[in-house]
Design a protein around this motif. Structure first.
Motif, PDB file in Angstrom:
ATOM      1  N   ARG A 291       0.828  -1.198   0.000  1.00 35.36           N
ATOM      2  CA  ARG A 291       0.000   0.000   0.000  1.00 35.36           C
ATOM      3  C   ARG A 291       0.869   1.256   0.000  1.00 35.36           C
ATOM      4  O   ARG A 291       0.624   2.212  -0.747  1.00 35.36           O
ATOM      5  N   LEU A 292       1.946   1.267   0.839  1.00 30.75           N
ATOM      6  CA  LEU A 292       2.793   2.456   0.948  1.00 30.75           C
ATOM      7  C   LEU A 292       3.628   2.669  -0.319  1.00 30.75           C
ATOM      8  O   LEU A 292       3.855   3.806  -0.735  1.00 30.75           O
ATOM      9  N   TYR A 293       4.113   1.592  -0.926  1.00 31.53           N
ATOM     10  CA  TYR A 293       4.842   1.748  -2.189  1.00 31.53           C
ATOM     11  C   TYR A 293       3.940   2.341  -3.266  1.00 31.53           C
ATOM     12  O   TYR A 293       4.343   3.231  -4.034  1.00 31.53           O
ATOM     13  N   LEU A 294       2.660   1.843  -3.326  1.00 32.38           N
ATOM     14  CA  LEU A 294       1.731   2.363  -4.317  1.00 32.38           C
ATOM     15  C   LEU A 294       1.356   3.806  -4.009  1.00 32.38           C
ATOM     16  O   LEU A 294       1.213   4.636  -4.924  1.00 32.38           O
ATOM     17  N   LEU A 295       1.224   4.134  -2.702  1.00 35.02           N
ATOM     18  CA  LEU A 295       0.918   5.506  -2.314  1.00 35.02           C
ATOM     19  C   LEU A 295       2.034   6.458  -2.747  1.00 35.02           C
ATOM     20  O   LEU A 295       1.774   7.557  -3.246  1.00 35.02           O
ATOM     21  N   CYS A 296       3.265   6.037  -2.542  1.00 32.59           N
ATOM     22  CA  CYS A 296       4.405   6.884  -2.947  1.00 32.59           C
ATOM     23  C   CYS A 296       4.418   7.080  -4.453  1.00 32.59           C
ATOM     24  O   CYS A 296       4.693   8.182  -4.954  1.00 32.59           O
ATOM     25  N   THR A 297       4.088   6.003  -5.190  1.00 26.45           N
ATOM     26  CA  THR A 297       4.095   6.088  -6.649  1.00 26.45           C
ATOM     27  C   THR A 297       2.998   7.025  -7.140  1.00 26.45           C
ATOM     28  O   THR A 297       3.246   7.929  -7.955  1.00 26.45           O
ATOM     29  N   VAL A 298       1.776   6.801  -6.635  1.00 20.80           N
ATOM     30  CA  VAL A 298       0.656   7.657  -7.056  1.00 20.80           C
ATOM     31  C   VAL A 298       0.845   9.073  -6.526  1.00 20.80           C
ATOM     32  O   VAL A 298       0.530  10.061  -7.201  1.00 20.80           O
TER      33      VAL A 298
END
Length: 800
Positions: free
Chosen positions: A104-111
């Motif tokens: 979730r945090l990796y995707l949050l950083c990406t988005v």
């Protein structure tokens, strides 16, 4: 984690990479189909592989890079709303519903990076949101790489904020706050890695931690690139926060690396203006931190800064950089009681290098550093660390290399005190460095006081030090050292005769303490320096007078720079050679002095030198070859003397001819006796011209040659070479041409016939050199006859 086997770790890494590749394949299909939901599903599953705790930091990095490459492609997909049909703000909310925290945090950083680039929301709000949410991952390795990803995707955004909001201090400060917060959390995670795994694998663990250090350091690099971070902000906010983290982490590896990062990434001007703050942290670091390297790197950067821009030198003086660095080094050495002595000396070497580059004109600074080094060395037992002695040599060599003038180094009162702490071998090495420096720079030592200081510095070469005798030294090394000292003596000079005499007396005092083995090397150059001074004094009408002082500085007696005074000193020096013994050298030096006394018209002095030379010849020279060399030297010198009266000259001439006739070998006797003939015929207008005594010498030489020929007949059954006869014939011709009336045509003719009778008839080529010599002599006579004139008439009656 670190106790697992390498094979198991390789297997788990392969499984993780396979999982990433498998999910990435389906993620790519979903992206190609513009299916956002499926793309998020498979990307979350792919990122779940990063949740592993089985891999070492090195292996985890490989896995992370595989996932990172896929995320860059996913970011491109997120940017294109036309493909997935969802607004970025909604996408930012959507990814927060991913099942597992790490994906979730990796995707949050990406988005989030895409969201900030749209400028639909203030970047500071998203950054603050992301940096806070990343606190949810506290596993050291997973958390460190997650925050590294956040730093990577936000880097461009931070720099864009800086360029767009130029002059907006609040916005810049918020960007700085984000980087500092992320840096602090990453450093904490990095330090905590050491707590993972068993203690017996600590060395491997530290190695792996070292490989991850750049992940933390990148934050400081980003800070240095934010243009809004001016000196004031750096001084008030950035540096204190960073140093606070450095001190509080209490980790040797982290403290050393972060201090190095601060020094390397931020501008030199900032370091200069915050020097006190930066140096104030050094004593607070762990005792095991190599603070020596930290300070050395800082001083190197500052000295390079000064060297590249001379306009900043006043800034160094304004902030009192030298005083602060010197004080900081003192505090560090005092605080770290277990610091090896080599570490302390290395700090002083760096400080000296800094001083010589930034303040080359401040000799007081240089002497202060040497004094501090003496204080540190005095608190230690006998120095036995070879690394420390090498550093001392570097320390002492630095002023010589910088100023290229030993005279400057001689003004440093603490210079010899540092040398006193070197062991005997290194002391000699340093002495050779000093001498080489003088020779290379062609420096001239011009006062007796400086000579005393210089010889105190090189005392390892001019006298035996404790526990080492000449017998223990390598012969070749010893000769090289003493030859260097001899060359050094020629660099001691002053145009003022009185001061030059003081220099000679000072050198004499030092070299006579050097022991008999050194005197043959050091006495000759000093004697020739004194003889040079005598020749300078010859044309002066009056004596040069000064005051001679004791070592305490009290006036002892009036000193006269006169040839007679210097000859007394020379006699003392040559007498010292008798303890070596070196009779051949002493005799040669007596002859040099006698010739100088002749030039000064000092007959008693010249006679005394000849007397001493004859005493040495009688008592100390026993080798037959040495006797031959010595008697020819005496004859040659005596021939040039014009100072003697009739009585003294007759006495010395009689001695010379007597010793010539007593040489061991007949040929040597013959050559010496006919050489004595020159003592009775001197070509100068006022020189002696005693034809009868010349003829007596030549006849005596002829008798000795006959005796030598007869001995050859007895021992070998045939005559020896006729060389002696031919040489005597040439002497006859010489005096014949000079006008000696005692040398007649009949005498020359008789000698020619004698030589012809001595030529071997049965073996005409038995002695080709002698025969060629005789033939050449006859050709010369024939040439003179054919030339005509007065000389031709004189030669005319000689039959060849």
């Amino acid at each position: 984690m670190l106790s697992i086997g390498i094979e198991d770790e390789e297997k788990w890494l392969a499984e993780g990479i396979a999982g990433i590749q498998h999910n990435a394949f389906y993620m790519h299909q979903a992206v190609d189909a513009n299916n956002l939901r499926e793309a998020l599903k498979y990307s979350a599953q792919m990122l779940s592989e990063l949740r592993t705790s089985k891999l070492s930091p090195h292996r985890y990095y490989e896995l992370y890079m595989r996932a990172f490459d896929e995320l860059r492609m996913l970011e491109i997909f997120f940017k294109d709303e036309s493909r997935h049909g969802v607004m970025v703000v909604d996408l930012y909310e959507l990814v927060q519903h991913a099942g597992n925290l790490l994906p979730r945090l990796y995707l949050l950083c990406t988005v989030g990076s895409v969201y900030m680039k749209t400028k639909e929301v203030p970047a500071k709000e998203v950054l603050k949101d992301l940096v806070e949410m990343c606190r949810g991952v506290q596993h050291p390795i997973r958390g460190l790489f997650l925050r590294n990803y956040l730093a990577q995707v936000s880097r461009d955004i931070l720099l864009d904020i800086n360029s767009e909001c130029e002059g907006d201090a609040d916005t810049v400060m918020e960007a700085v706050e984000f980087v500092l917060q992320n840096f602090t959390e990453m450093n904490k995670l990095w330090v905590r890695i050491q707590l993972q795994g068993p203690a017996h694998l600590r060395e491997k663990q530290e190695k792996e931690r070292t490989e991850l250090r750049d992940l933390v350091g990148k934050n400081l690099h980003v800070l240095s690139q934010i243009e809004g971070v001016d000196l004031e902000m750096y001084k008030q906010s950035v540096l204190p926060r960073v140093l606070e983290q450095v001190v509080n982490c209490k980790d040797e590896l982290a403290q050393y690396y972060l201090m190095d990062c601060i020094i390397q990434v931020f501008p030199d001007e900032y370091h200069l203006q915050t020097l006190e703050t930066l140096l104030g942290v050094c004593p607070q670091l762990q005792a095991t931190v190599d603070i020596r390297m930290v300070l050395s790197q800082l001083m190197d950067r500052l000295s390079n800064y000064a060297a590249s821009n001379a306009d900043v030198i006043p800034d160094f003086l304004h902030v009192e950089a030298f005083a602060k660095l010197s004080n900081a080094i003192g505090k560090v050495i005092e605080a770290q009681v277990d610091m090896p002595i080599v570490g302390a000396i290395t700090l002083y070497v760096s400080l000296l290098t800094f001083t010589l580059r930034v303040h080359p004109d401040r000799l007081d600074y240089v002497d202060q550093i040497l004094g501090a080094c003496v204080k540190t060395l005095s608190s230690q037992p006998k120095l036995e660390d070879t690394r420390a002695t090498k550093q001392i040599v570097i320390l002492l060599s630095a002023p010589l290399e910088k100023y290229n003038d030993i005279v400057t180094a001689l003004t440093l009162s603490n210079y010899p005190r540092v040398m006193d702490h070197l062991d005997n071998a290194t002391n000699k090495v340093m002495a050779m460095v000093i001498i080489q420096s003088i020779m290379n720079s062609n420096s001239c030592i011009s006062t007796a006081d400086k000579v005393d200081v210089l010889f105190e510095l090189i005392k390892g070469l001019i006298k035996d030090l404790e526990e080492i005798t000449v017998d223990e030294l390598d012969e070749e090394d010893f000769k090289e050292e003493q030859n260097s000292v001899a060359r050094l003596l020629h660099m001691l000079h002053n145009d003022d005769p009185l001061e030059m005499l003081k220099i000679i007396c000072a050198v004499k005092k030092h070299i006579l303490c050097g022991g008999p083995s050194r005197l043959p090397f050091t006495v000759p150059p000093l004697i020739f320096s004194a003889l040079s001074l005598i020749r300078r004094l010859q044309n002066q009408d009056r004596d040069v007078v000064g005051e001679e002082q004791s070592e305490a500085g009290d006036v002892v007696e009036e000193m006269h720079a006169t040839p007679k005074k210097i000859f007394q000193l020379l006699n003392q020096l040559i007498e010292a050679l008798s303890s070596v013994p070196a009779p051949e050298l002493a005799l040669r030096l007596y002859m040099e002095c006698a010739e100088a006394a002749n030039d000064c018209d000092l007959e008693p002095v010249a006679y005394e030198f000849f007397t001493q030379a004859f005493i040495i010849y009688e008592e100390d020279i026993a080798d037959s070859k040495a006797q031959v060399t010595a008697i020819h030297l005496i004859i040659g010198t005596l021939q040039k003397m014009n100072v003697f009266g009739i009585e003294n000259r007759d006495t010395l001439t009689h001695k010379a001819t007597g010793y010539s006739a007593k040489l061991l070998k007949k040929p040597d006797q013959c050559k010496a006796v006919y050489a004595c003939s020159h003592l009775f015929w001197v070509d100068d207008p006022e020189g002696i011209k005693d034809g009868e005594r010349v003829l007596l010498c030549l006849k005596r030489a002829l008798r000795i040659a006959n005796a030598a020929q007869q001995m050859a007949n007895v021992t070998r059954g045939s005559g020896g070479p006729i060389t002696l006869f031919v040489e005597i014939l040439n002497k006859y011709l010489h005096y014949f041409e000079k006008g000696n009336q005692q040398i007649t045509n009949a005498a020359i003719q008789g000698l020619i016939e004698l030589i012809r009778t001595e030529l071997p008839t049965d073996t005409p080529s038995a002695n080709p050199p002698s025969d060629a010599f005789f033939t050449s002599t006859l050709r010369y006579i024939q040439f003179q006859k054919q030339k005509g004139g007065v000389m031709g008439e004189r030669y005319d009656s000689i039959k060849v």
